[in-house]
Design an enzyme around this catalytic site. Sequence first.
Site, short mmCIF file in Angstrom:
data_model
loop_
_atom_site.label_atom_id
_atom_site.label_comp_id
_atom_site.label_asym_id
_atom_site.label_seq_id
_atom_site.Cartn_x
_atom_site.Cartn_y
_atom_site.Cartn_z
N ARG A 7 -12.64 -1.49 -1.86
CA ARG A 7 -11.68 -0.74 -2.41
C ARG A 7 -10.29 -1.38 -2.18
NH1 ARG A 7 -9.19 0.23 -5.90
NH2 ARG A 7 -7.97 2.14 -6.63
N CYS A 12 -7.52 -2.93 -4.95
CA CYS A 12 -6.19 -2.66 -4.87
C CYS A 12 -5.40 -3.88 -4.87
CB CYS A 12 -5.93 -1.91 -3.72
SG CYS A 12 -5.87 -0.12 -4.09
N CYS A 58 0.94 -1.29 -0.19
CA CYS A 58 -0.01 -0.03 0.18
C CYS A 58 0.95 1.49 0.01
CB CYS A 58 -1.05 0.05 1.33
SG CYS A 58 -1.84 -1.39 1.60
N HIS A 108 0.75 4.70 -2.23
CA HIS A 108 0.05 5.69 -1.60
C HIS A 108 1.06 6.40 -0.53
CE1 HIS A 108 -3.65 4.95 -3.71
NE2 HIS A 108 -3.33 3.36 -3.04
#
Lengths: 102, 285
Positions: free
Chosen positions: B242, B246, B199, B203
């Site tokens: 979501r 991802c 992640c 991000h």
Amino acid sequence: MKNGLRIIAVSVALCSSVAFGASNISAKKAIDGANAAYKQVAKETSYQWTVTASAIKAAKKAFDKGNFSEAEGLAAKAMKLVAATKLQAKIESETWQMRVPK
Amino acid sequence: MTIGDKAMKTIIQYLAFGLLGLSLSAATIAGPEEDRKAFQNFYENRFPDTPVNDFQNGVYSILPSAREQWQSIEEFPPYELSVEAGEKLFHSKFVNGKSLADCFGSNGAVREKYPHWDKARGMVVTMERAINECRVANAERPYRLKKGKIADVSAYMSFNSRGQKVNVVIPSDDARALAAYEDGKEHFYTKRGQLNFACADCHMYTAGALYRADTTSPGFGHATSWPVFRSKWQEMGTLHRRFGGCHKNIRATPYKAQGSEYSNLEYFVSYMSNGLEFNGPAARK
């Protein structure tokens, strides 16, 4: 002459059935092995890749169509993906903390 | 030197080593609050032009060109119908005559209470889980977990909770809560899937970069705006939907919505956004 032809025909039939059986059995074994390894890696590491599942699914499909060598090849590919998943889990268990900002 | 002196010397040496070890581990293992400060500092340094409170607007906080488009979408928000549907569902009577309002108050403005640590059960409770638990406790069937009615009810409750601040607490008297937080933290920073992404890769360390035609959003503020109407979905979806999307993108098998993996991840991500305002539901690309 007649007997000779019979012997050849029987031999060919026997050989082909042995070859056919072996391919069938080894493909089944390869698929089962890949499937078990895929489940095991999830149990041990909680890591699973979608591509591994796809490869196993494709292997089963090929097996059902009678394309045993293709099925075996796809199962072997799935096993390699499982091995890579395991390696990723091992590396990440040792290195993820390096990404945490200090 | 007597045998007693030698023994004392050895004990003192061991104690000294022990204390040194303890101080070193205290210096290297950060607690949640240190994590949060370092996390927020990272984004403030990476995007110095973005006011801290604006991170709740996701990618639009760092992408002025897309922001204008998004603001025009927000004039006629695509989630409006979902909020209306959620309102109806929220006030619909169960067979036993009660409704969700009996669990969450007259307008369901309780977003700030979630996610929270449930000490009795030893688990993270998200708002979507609480909605379904309320239904089950009243002999109703739970909603499906990623979209549809659960997203509608969540949209209504989030809409009424706008302006509340994210205030996730990790109780210090329950080691399991810290373990759940640490699990979520590990999840965030761990690479997964055949594409080998964490992640944090998209991000955090490359937030704001282009991946094909899309700019990745900053992780700071990720938990504030849910549920969202995504243009890609053409419908509403929950945060766990979501997360699953991802994971599929990086070719990792998604976990179950509302399972411990995603709930703990939500716990961590929300804690990192402590202090920001809840501003869901929202429209996203």
